[in-house]
Scaffold this motif. Structure first.
Motif, PDB file in Angstrom:
ATOM      1  N   VAL A 141      10.885   0.291  -5.662  1.00  0.00           N
ATOM      2  CA  VAL A 141       9.851   1.049  -6.379  1.00  0.00           C
ATOM      3  C   VAL A 141       8.749   0.145  -6.913  1.00  0.00           C
ATOM      4  N   SER A 142       8.545  -0.977  -6.262  1.00  0.00           N
ATOM      5  CA  SER A 142       7.445  -1.850  -6.667  1.00  0.00           C
ATOM      6  C   SER A 142       6.118  -1.114  -6.574  1.00  0.00           C
ATOM      7  N   VAL A 143       5.236  -1.356  -7.541  1.00  0.00           N
ATOM      8  CA  VAL A 143       3.913  -0.739  -7.515  1.00  0.00           C
ATOM      9  C   VAL A 143       3.123  -1.230  -6.308  1.00  0.00           C
ATOM     10  N   ASP A 144       3.254  -2.499  -5.995  1.00  0.00           N
ATOM     11  CA  ASP A 144       2.574  -3.073  -4.837  1.00  0.00           C
ATOM     12  C   ASP A 144       3.407  -2.821  -3.584  1.00  0.00           C
ATOM     13  N   PRO A 145       2.882  -2.079  -2.595  1.00  0.00           N
ATOM     14  CA  PRO A 145       3.683  -1.789  -1.392  1.00  0.00           C
ATOM     15  C   PRO A 145       4.105  -3.046  -0.642  1.00  0.00           C
ATOM     16  N   GLU A 146       3.350  -4.132  -0.759  1.00  0.00           N
ATOM     17  CA  GLU A 146       3.699  -5.369  -0.073  1.00  0.00           C
ATOM     18  C   GLU A 146       4.978  -5.980  -0.630  1.00  0.00           C
ATOM     19  N   GLU A 147       5.339  -5.619  -1.860  1.00  0.00           N
ATOM     20  CA  GLU A 147       6.531  -6.179  -2.484  1.00  0.00           C
ATOM     21  C   GLU A 147       7.784  -5.331  -2.235  1.00  0.00           C
ATOM     22  N   ARG A 148       7.618  -4.180  -1.622  1.00  0.00           N
ATOM     23  CA  ARG A 148       8.776  -3.342  -1.294  1.00  0.00           C
ATOM     24  C   ARG A 148       9.471  -3.898  -0.048  1.00  0.00           C
ATOM     25  N   PHE A 149      10.592  -3.292   0.305  1.00  0.00           N
ATOM     26  CA  PHE A 149      11.251  -3.662   1.549  1.00  0.00           C
ATOM     27  C   PHE A 149      10.303  -3.397   2.714  1.00  0.00           C
TER      28      PHE A 149
END
Length: 566
Positions: free
Chosen positions: A506-514
């Motif tokens: 659920v990271s705000v930044d999509p780059e930090e998600r799986f």
């Protein structure tokens, strides 16, 4: 993924003279090359010749029948595939009809004519072309349906007299009937020497034997002769082995012809479906548990609400559910049930009825870590199966997850899924619960793998903690994505690896998600394997180092106090 498939049909035929002096029936099957099947389909036809007086032996009827079948087989594939099967067949058969009508006025083929019943199987459709009293039949789920109407006089004493056939009239008139095909369907063509002696029920039973097409065609002809048939007896049996994948254009075409009506109510009956119980009455659709009175099957039926959903939006939603159900093969994704085109009179969708409860309802009761991990893994597999086919769900939430009584899980409600090369909804018609929408969707993103993973992460967060990661977001409110607290702050027994996986999802930044659903699945399955290790075999210092040193410190403190006292 369900296999793309191709049109594959096994055919068999039998034709016997019987008590007649000669056989004026003619049967033909042409399976065609793969390219021909794609462009025009495959052909099966039965013709029963009548009249004709070559040298007084009446062979003209046989010639008329054989040439009719050969004309279709040899001529259809020369026609442009853009004009459709009925028009292409008429272009081929109309000149033959004019020739035969003219020949029937000569001494050599006096009054020669022929019945004609053909099946052209193309894509996922069967096209019936018919004139006379030969017949076409459709056998599915143990039930036999007659597809043609005899063109004979209605008076009981004149039912042997044809008023329409090839060679009787100058202008060709062929009935056309279209039937939706399904794998394991059987199609039957018969001359009147067969159905004139065998009842509907007897034919149904013979087809139900499910031997090879050749064997059952022979059994049908033998049964007709055994029942006392006084005519030639001919039968063709076609078994549908496989079909091409359902395409968007064909589904959209079927749906476009269906009117969108106000949703019915509990207790109503629609096209033979009895609406037993209202399951949900949502913003855009109304869902019922229903009984198919044709076979007793319990199903779920969804109707659009035209007052709130545009006609285009409604058709897009139902098209998407049918396409996803036909393309995705996963035990964790909901299926669809096809309704015969000649049965459905309005727009609705039919699905299996899954006995159980939604994940949202299950969250009302406490859930241990092992059960939660099992649900999380299966739900992530469902999302991975969709993403593998470039399908974006766009509405993942506990209300759209069914936990069935037999221990299964189904991700449902795929009407707003985003599919490759399929038209998009209007922006105002893309449903989604604000609390599950990724931050970038509030800025105009229409949904991708990353937003699905975010929605999945919120769902799993609720699964393990009972809370939303950023708090519940009300409709039309401006969301605030504050700094996250670890899930274990809400449920202390959650392991550190699960903390990390949920926070990343659920990271705000999509780059930090799986990067994809498989990455999250590996994290869940790897952590679950750790949790299944028998922790009693691991020393306390490794299992809970803090507790170990707290215990050691307590023992030392007690020892020190005891030493000071003495």
């Amino acid at each position: 993924m369900k296999p793309e498939g191709r049109l594959l049909v096994a055919g068999g035929h039998a034709s016997e003279t019987g008590v007649r002096a000669d056989n004026q029936d003619f049967a033909g099957i042409y399976t065609a090359t793969e390219l021909e099947r794609m462009r025009h389909g495959m052909i099966a036809a039965v013709a029963d010749g009548v009249g004709g007086g070559i040298g007084g032996d009446h062979r003209g009827g046989r010639i008329a029948a054989e040439l009719a079948v050969r004309a279709l087989i040899e001529g259809l594939y020369d026609q442009p595939d853009t004009i459709g099967v009925p028009a292409a067949a008429h272009r081929v058969m109309a000149p033959y009809n004019r020739w035969l009508t003219a020949m029937g006025r000569t001494d050599s083929m006096a009054h020669a004519a022929t019945t004609f019943t053909a099946l052209v199987l193309k894509g996922r459709r069967g096209h019936v072309l018919h004139a006379g009293d030969s017949r076409a039949w459709h056998f599915r789920d143990g039930r036999l349906t007659l597809l043609t109407q005899d063109h004979t006089r209605s008076h009981p004493d004149q039912r042997h007299i044809l008023y329409r056939a090839i060679g009787i009239e100058d202008r060709l008139r062929l009935d056309h009937h279209e039937v939706a095909l399904a794998e394991h369907d059987r199609l039957l063509l018969t001359s009147d020497g067969v159905h004139g002696s065998l009842s509907h029920r007897r034919l149904e039973k013979l087809l139900g034997a499910r031997n090879s097409a050749d064997a059952d065609a022979g059994a049908i002809v033998a049964a007709a002769l055994g029942a006392g048939s006084q005519d030639n007896a001919t039968a063709i049996v076609l078994d549908v082995v496989s079909l091409p994948a359902i395409g968007h254009d064909s589904v959209a075409g079927d749906i476009d012809r269906l009117p969108i009506l106000d949703p019915p109510g509990e207790g109503d009956s629609v096209d033979g479906f009895r609406l037993d119980h209202l399951l949900s009455d949502g913003r855009y659709t109304r869902l019922f548990r229903a009984t198919d009175t044709a076979n007793g099957q319990v199903v779920a039926i969804k109707f659009p609400k035209p007052a709130l959903l545009s006609e285009t939006g409604a058709r897009l939603a139902f098209t998407r559910e049918i396409l996803v159900g036909s393309r995705v093969s996963s035990p964790f994704v909901g299926d669809v049930i096809a309704v015969a085109q000649d049965r459905q009179t309005r727009l609705y969708g039919v699905q299996p009825f899954y006995e159980g409860q939604t994940l949202e309802a299950r969250l009302a009761s406490p859930m241990n870590l092992a059960e939660g991990l099992d649900i999380a893994i299966r739900l992530t597999r469902a999302v991975a199966a969709l993403h593998k086919l470039d399908i974006i769900h766009r509405d993942i939430k506990p209300e759209n997850v069914m936990l069935t009584h037999d221990g299964g899980l189904k991700l449902i409600d795929l009407g707003v899924a985003r599919l490759p090369r399929v038209d998009e909804f209007g922006a105002s018609e893309i449903p989604g619960t604000p609390s599950y929408l990724a931050p970038e969707m509030f800025a105009g993103n229409l949904g991708d793998e990353a937003t699905d993973l975010y929605a999945l992460g919120v769902t799993l967060w609720r699964l393990f903690t009972g809370h939303y990661p950023y708090g519940e977001i009300e409709a039309f409110s401006r969301p605030r994505f504050r700094k996250l607290e670890a899930p274990s702050s809400l449920r202390p027994e959650l392991p550190a690896w699960l903390d990390a996986a949920l926070m990343r999802a659920v990271s705000v930044d999509p780059e930090e998600r799986f990067g994809d659903a498989i990455g999250l699945l590996r994290a869940l399955e790897g952590g679950a394997a750790v949790e299944r290790v028998d922790l009693r075999a691991v020393p306390l210092i490794e299992r809970h180092p803090v507790r170990f040193w707290q215990g050691v410190s307590l023992i030392l403190l007690v020892a020190l106090i005891a030493a000071l006292i003495h």
